[in-house]
Design a protein around this motif. Sequence first.
Motif, mmCIF file in Angstrom:
data_model
loop_
_atom_site.group_PDB
_atom_site.id
_atom_site.type_symbol
_atom_site.label_atom_id
_atom_site.label_comp_id
_atom_site.label_asym_id
_atom_site.label_seq_id
_atom_site.Cartn_x
_atom_site.Cartn_y
_atom_site.Cartn_z
ATOM 1 N N GLU A 1 110.144 46.415 -14.825
ATOM 2 C CA GLU A 1 110.023 44.968 -15.032
ATOM 3 C C GLU A 1 111.375 44.346 -15.341
ATOM 4 O O GLU A 1 111.692 43.250 -14.859
ATOM 5 C CB GLU A 1 109.018 44.663 -16.146
ATOM 6 N N ASP A 2 112.181 45.033 -16.148
ATOM 7 C CA ASP A 2 113.543 44.542 -16.427
ATOM 8 C C ASP A 2 114.346 44.440 -15.139
ATOM 9 O O ASP A 2 115.056 43.444 -14.919
ATOM 10 C CB ASP A 2 114.264 45.469 -17.412
ATOM 11 N N LEU A 3 114.249 45.449 -14.291
ATOM 12 C CA LEU A 3 114.991 45.426 -13.026
ATOM 13 C C LEU A 3 114.518 44.278 -12.142
ATOM 14 O O LEU A 3 115.343 43.585 -11.527
ATOM 15 C CB LEU A 3 114.862 46.764 -12.300
ATOM 16 N N ARG A 4 113.222 44.048 -12.096
ATOM 17 C CA ARG A 4 112.701 42.932 -11.294
ATOM 18 C C ARG A 4 113.211 41.599 -11.822
ATOM 19 O O ARG A 4 113.546 40.700 -11.054
ATOM 20 C CB ARG A 4 111.174 42.964 -11.264
ATOM 21 N N LEU A 5 113.277 41.482 -13.144
ATOM 22 C CA LEU A 5 113.814 40.270 -13.761
ATOM 23 C C LEU A 5 115.255 40.034 -13.302
ATOM 24 O O LEU A 5 115.692 38.899 -13.140
ATOM 25 C CB LEU A 5 113.737 40.394 -15.287
ATOM 26 N N LEU B 1 124.659 44.259 -15.309
ATOM 27 C CA LEU B 1 123.197 44.194 -15.349
ATOM 28 C C LEU B 1 122.702 44.060 -16.785
ATOM 29 O O LEU B 1 121.823 43.240 -17.078
ATOM 30 C CB LEU B 1 122.588 45.435 -14.699
ATOM 31 N N TYR B 2 123.265 44.844 -17.674
ATOM 32 C CA TYR B 2 122.876 44.810 -19.091
ATOM 33 C C TYR B 2 123.132 43.419 -19.683
ATOM 34 O O TYR B 2 122.269 42.838 -20.344
ATOM 35 C CB TYR B 2 123.640 45.884 -19.863
ATOM 36 N N GLN B 3 124.315 42.889 -19.439
ATOM 37 C CA GLN B 3 124.664 41.575 -19.981
ATOM 38 C C GLN B 3 123.761 40.482 -19.420
ATOM 39 O O GLN B 3 123.327 39.591 -20.153
ATOM 40 C CB GLN B 3 126.135 41.267 -19.709
ATOM 41 N N ARG B 4 123.457 40.556 -18.127
ATOM 42 C CA ARG B 4 122.549 39.583 -17.519
ATOM 43 C C ARG B 4 121.153 39.690 -18.111
ATOM 44 O O ARG B 4 120.492 38.680 -18.363
ATOM 45 C CB ARG B 4 122.485 39.773 -16.000
ATOM 46 N N LEU B 5 120.691 40.920 -18.343
ATOM 47 C CA LEU B 5 119.378 41.116 -18.939
ATOM 48 C C LEU B 5 119.324 40.510 -20.341
ATOM 49 O O LEU B 5 118.351 39.851 -20.707
ATOM 50 C CB LEU B 5 119.009 42.601 -18.968
ATOM 51 N N CYS B 6 120.373 40.694 -21.103
ATOM 52 C CA CYS B 6 120.449 40.093 -22.441
ATOM 53 C C CYS B 6 120.366 38.566 -22.339
ATOM 54 O O CYS B 6 119.664 37.919 -23.121
ATOM 55 C CB CYS B 6 121.730 40.503 -23.152
ATOM 56 N N GLN B 7 121.067 37.995 -21.365
ATOM 57 C CA GLN B 7 121.032 36.537 -21.174
ATOM 58 C C GLN B 7 119.653 36.071 -20.742
ATOM 59 O O GLN B 7 119.126 35.093 -21.268
ATOM 60 C CB GLN B 7 122.075 36.109 -20.141
ATOM 61 N N LEU B 8 119.073 36.762 -19.768
ATOM 62 C CA LEU B 8 117.774 36.352 -19.233
ATOM 63 C C LEU B 8 116.650 36.445 -20.255
ATOM 64 O O LEU B 8 115.717 35.639 -20.228
ATOM 65 C CB LEU B 8 117.421 37.190 -17.998
ATOM 66 N N THR B 9 116.746 37.402 -21.149
ATOM 67 C CA THR B 9 115.710 37.577 -22.165
ATOM 68 C C THR B 9 116.064 36.866 -23.470
ATOM 69 O O THR B 9 115.259 36.867 -24.398
ATOM 70 C CB THR B 9 115.471 39.074 -22.458
ATOM 71 N N ALA B 10 117.247 36.289 -23.517
ATOM 72 C CA ALA B 10 117.730 35.594 -24.713
ATOM 73 C C ALA B 10 117.665 36.491 -25.949
ATOM 74 O O ALA B 10 117.368 36.040 -27.044
ATOM 75 C CB ALA B 10 116.958 34.297 -24.939
ATOM 76 N N CYS C 1 120.544 51.542 -25.557
ATOM 77 C CA CYS C 1 119.996 52.601 -24.701
ATOM 78 C C CYS C 1 119.545 52.042 -23.348
ATOM 79 O O CYS C 1 119.471 52.778 -22.373
ATOM 80 C CB CYS C 1 118.888 53.378 -25.387
ATOM 81 N N VAL C 2 119.287 50.740 -23.277
ATOM 82 C CA VAL C 2 118.969 50.111 -21.990
ATOM 83 C C VAL C 2 120.178 50.236 -21.066
ATOM 84 O O VAL C 2 120.032 50.503 -19.877
ATOM 85 C CB VAL C 2 118.543 48.641 -22.179
ATOM 86 N N LEU C 3 121.371 50.091 -21.622
ATOM 87 C CA LEU C 3 122.583 50.281 -20.823
ATOM 88 C C LEU C 3 122.694 51.735 -20.360
ATOM 89 O O LEU C 3 123.075 51.997 -19.217
ATOM 90 C CB LEU C 3 123.829 49.866 -21.611
#
Length: 96
Positions: free
Chosen positions: A26-30, A47-56, A62-64
């Motif tokens: 789901e994170d990857l799809r986001l 990708l990690y930084q974008r995920l942090c931004q997208l999820t606020a 460990c996600v990284l």
Amino acid sequence: MNPAKVSRDNLSRLTDLPNIGKASAEDLRLLGIFKPEDVTGQDPLVLYQRLCQLTASRQDPCVLDVLMSVTDFMAGGEPQPWWAFTAQRKRLYPAL
């Protein structure tokens, strides 16, 4: 998926990648990644930084590690458990 059971011959779903289960898929799809080959050439830190931004929210480091594992695998590396990348992440990105 368990890294020991991964084969590059059978990659059709995100969950076919090493260390990717439902939540990580789901994170990857986001992030706009819908199939395993979409991971090829991606920068795990970006990708990690974008995920942090997208999820606020700040994602667990460990996600990284997981992102490092799948980008390495798609670049030709052997499938490894995500924690095999923890030391490398700590060395490359000590501020996380």
